[in-house]
Design an enzyme around this catalytic site. Sequence first.
Site: not given
Length: 326
Positions: A12, A141, A280
């Site tokens: 990005i 995260y 998960a």
Amino acid sequence: MSILVCGGAGYIGAHTVYKLIEAGESVIIVDNLQTGHRKAINPAAKFYEGDIRNSTTLEKIFTENKIEAVIHFAANSLVGESVQNPLKYFNNNVYGMQILLEAMEKFGADKIVFSSTAATYGEPEKIPILETDKTAPTNPYGESKLIMEKMIKWIKNLRYVSLRYFNAAGALESGEIGEDHHPETHLIPLILQVPLGKRDHITIFGEDYPTPDGTCIRDYIHVLDLADAHILALNYLRAGGNSDIFNLGNGKGFSVKEIISSAEKVVGKKIKTEIGARRAGDPAQLIASSDKARKILHWTPQFADVEKIIETAWTWHKNNPNGYED
Ligand code: UDP
């Protein structure tokens, strides 16, 4: 005055640098090339190879250049890896932010546009997700990004925009730069590896979700639309805008199966699939309300059509089947 882009060699980051240069901005990039690519660095930008956790590196950059604002992408971003190795995420992402903010404060850089994520919300309570909804990350995260958002908020004389992206996808239409992760974990590049002959099939992670076709629904947003939002956020801060948080998504969800059938249309071939177990931590649905970004930043995504998004990704992957190869 220049814009410092931390992580400008990443996916990005590189697309945002492209747009900044196009808009006539003077751009400085710092990137440790851990996940970024040397070949993704825009030749019109000034590049420092280094780690934002190194205050000497940052002080050199701030001394040698007049930095007006920072756009911060330099972070690790793999959910699964963050569960395996949370401290890597708290070190690189959170500690990295600490050192960056110290340098910004020391040198009087008073504006930051921060690359945040929908992972700050965790399992949504309702769809579409609003910026005012509860933040309860389900992995390190998302937690690290939420902590980074909160750190920025407390710094005096610093104004910020945090942009919570949903599923970034696609590439520059010319195919010069694009997505190249090692390992690749994202749906669209993995699907496209099948027609490229690099993968036998795409595994669908779960077919028993409470969605119309049983597969997970996500909000895919073109990387150039994300890039545009950073420039609008920068100009908003320049114009005196208040610090704020914005979602960035198309506001429309596509299931894994819908993405696969759109990819089949784009490449003109059937794509082999297999049904696997759920991954998960995957919420059934993540769809953004981006009304706030549209209203306040005047952001209008140009690539609302998911087939068009996949088409740009396909151009990049076809031209560069092994990515940047650097
Ligand atoms: N997904 C999948 N197979 C894959 C990779 C991803 O079915 O090989 C699914 C994943 O479970 C999620 C969606 O595709 O529902 C998008 O996943 P991705 O990793 O691209 O982005 P995320 O939503 O995790 O940010």
